[in-house]
Scaffold this motif. Sequence first.
Motif, mmCIF file in Angstrom:
data_model
loop_
_atom_site.group_PDB
_atom_site.id
_atom_site.type_symbol
_atom_site.label_atom_id
_atom_site.label_comp_id
_atom_site.label_asym_id
_atom_site.label_seq_id
_atom_site.Cartn_x
_atom_site.Cartn_y
_atom_site.Cartn_z
ATOM 1 N N HIS A 13 0.834 -1.197 0.000
ATOM 2 C CA HIS A 13 0.000 0.000 0.000
ATOM 3 C C HIS A 13 0.871 1.250 0.000
ATOM 4 N N LEU A 14 2.115 1.093 0.459
ATOM 5 C CA LEU A 14 3.040 2.215 0.544
ATOM 6 C C LEU A 14 4.034 2.222 -0.615
ATOM 7 N N LEU A 15 4.629 1.067 -0.881
ATOM 8 C CA LEU A 15 5.687 0.959 -1.887
ATOM 9 C C LEU A 15 5.288 0.009 -3.014
ATOM 10 N N ASP A 17 5.234 -3.017 -5.432
ATOM 11 C CA ASP A 17 5.668 -4.412 -5.333
ATOM 12 C C ASP A 17 5.186 -5.116 -6.594
ATOM 13 N N PRO A 18 6.114 -5.467 -7.487
ATOM 14 C CA PRO A 18 5.716 -6.079 -8.751
ATOM 15 C C PRO A 18 4.958 -7.397 -8.581
ATOM 16 N N SER A 19 5.111 -8.054 -7.445
ATOM 17 C CA SER A 19 4.424 -9.320 -7.233
ATOM 18 C C SER A 19 3.029 -9.132 -6.644
ATOM 19 N N SER A 20 2.667 -7.885 -6.363
ATOM 20 C CA SER A 20 1.381 -7.598 -5.741
ATOM 21 C C SER A 20 0.359 -7.152 -6.787
ATOM 22 N N SER A 21 -0.882 -7.469 -6.523
ATOM 23 C CA SER A 21 -1.958 -7.016 -7.407
ATOM 24 C C SER A 21 -2.596 -5.734 -6.877
ATOM 25 N N TYR A 22 -2.019 -5.165 -5.814
ATOM 26 C CA TYR A 22 -2.566 -3.942 -5.236
ATOM 27 C C TYR A 22 -2.466 -2.812 -6.248
ATOM 28 N N GLY A 23 -3.450 -1.959 -6.280
ATOM 29 C CA GLY A 23 -3.544 -0.859 -7.242
ATOM 30 C C GLY A 23 -2.369 0.085 -7.258
ATOM 31 N N VAL A 24 -2.566 1.292 -6.786
ATOM 32 C CA VAL A 24 -1.543 2.321 -6.856
ATOM 33 C C VAL A 24 -1.035 2.631 -5.451
ATOM 34 N N PRO A 25 0.200 2.251 -5.147
ATOM 35 C CA PRO A 25 0.747 2.524 -3.817
ATOM 36 C C PRO A 25 0.961 4.025 -3.598
ATOM 37 N N PHE A 26 0.942 4.421 -2.340
ATOM 38 C CA PHE A 26 1.062 5.824 -1.961
ATOM 39 C C PHE A 26 2.320 6.457 -2.535
ATOM 40 N N GLN A 27 3.422 5.754 -2.563
ATOM 41 C CA GLN A 27 4.681 6.314 -3.054
ATOM 42 C C GLN A 27 4.543 6.790 -4.494
ATOM 43 N N ARG A 28 3.807 6.068 -5.314
ATOM 44 C CA ARG A 28 3.611 6.490 -6.714
ATOM 45 C C ARG A 28 2.788 7.768 -6.779
ATOM 46 N N VAL A 29 1.761 7.853 -5.962
ATOM 47 C CA VAL A 29 0.928 9.062 -5.932
ATOM 48 C C VAL A 29 1.765 10.242 -5.459
ATOM 49 N N TYR A 30 2.537 10.029 -4.401
ATOM 50 C CA TYR A 30 3.385 11.094 -3.867
ATOM 51 C C TYR A 30 4.370 11.578 -4.930
ATOM 52 N N SER A 31 5.015 10.652 -5.613
ATOM 53 C CA SER A 31 5.991 11.019 -6.647
ATOM 54 C C SER A 31 5.340 11.813 -7.778
ATOM 55 N N ALA A 32 4.154 11.386 -8.177
ATOM 56 C CA ALA A 32 3.440 12.106 -9.237
ATOM 57 C C ALA A 32 3.085 13.519 -8.791
ATOM 58 N N LEU A 33 2.628 13.656 -7.545
ATOM 59 C CA LEU A 33 2.305 14.985 -7.026
ATOM 60 C C LEU A 33 3.563 15.850 -6.904
ATOM 61 N N ALA A 34 4.665 15.244 -6.528
ATOM 62 C CA ALA A 34 5.916 15.989 -6.407
ATOM 63 C C ALA A 34 6.327 16.576 -7.757
ATOM 64 N N LEU A 35 6.047 15.863 -8.828
ATOM 65 C CA LEU A 35 6.364 16.361 -10.167
ATOM 66 C C LEU A 35 5.364 17.411 -10.646
ATOM 67 N N SER A 36 4.106 17.178 -10.377
ATOM 68 C CA SER A 36 3.064 18.041 -10.950
ATOM 69 C C SER A 36 2.675 19.237 -10.091
ATOM 70 N N HIS A 37 2.993 19.211 -8.806
ATOM 71 C CA HIS A 37 2.503 20.265 -7.914
ATOM 72 C C HIS A 37 3.599 21.080 -7.222
ATOM 73 N N ARG A 38 4.817 20.973 -7.699
ATOM 74 C CA ARG A 38 5.887 21.794 -7.128
ATOM 75 C C ARG A 38 5.528 23.263 -7.334
ATOM 76 N N GLY A 39 5.639 24.023 -6.260
ATOM 77 C CA GLY A 39 5.335 25.442 -6.328
ATOM 78 C C GLY A 39 3.865 25.775 -6.103
ATOM 79 N N ARG A 40 3.033 24.759 -6.039
ATOM 80 C CA ARG A 40 1.600 24.975 -5.802
ATOM 81 C C ARG A 40 1.374 25.191 -4.307
#
Length: 87
Positions: A13-15, A17-40
Amino acid sequence: MGEISLSARHIDHLLPDPSSSYGVPFQRVYSALALSHRGRPVAEIVPLLRAATAATLLGFTDADLVEQAQAISSGTPYELRVRVTGS
């Protein structure tokens, strides 16, 4: 620096894991926001982080989310201490 405890069986749920069927871990969301929302504004980022936290069932506090949003907004690194508990 934030701190979170989670079960070993929920680390995906956090990181990514290629062997997991879990959707989108928090780290991916955080990284995407870090790219798209810098300065916001922090107030714009916090609700997005809160939604990601709710979706991933992670227990970040409001203070954690504000710290993370500040790091995203300013482009500074955010350190998270993770305590993994038994299965």
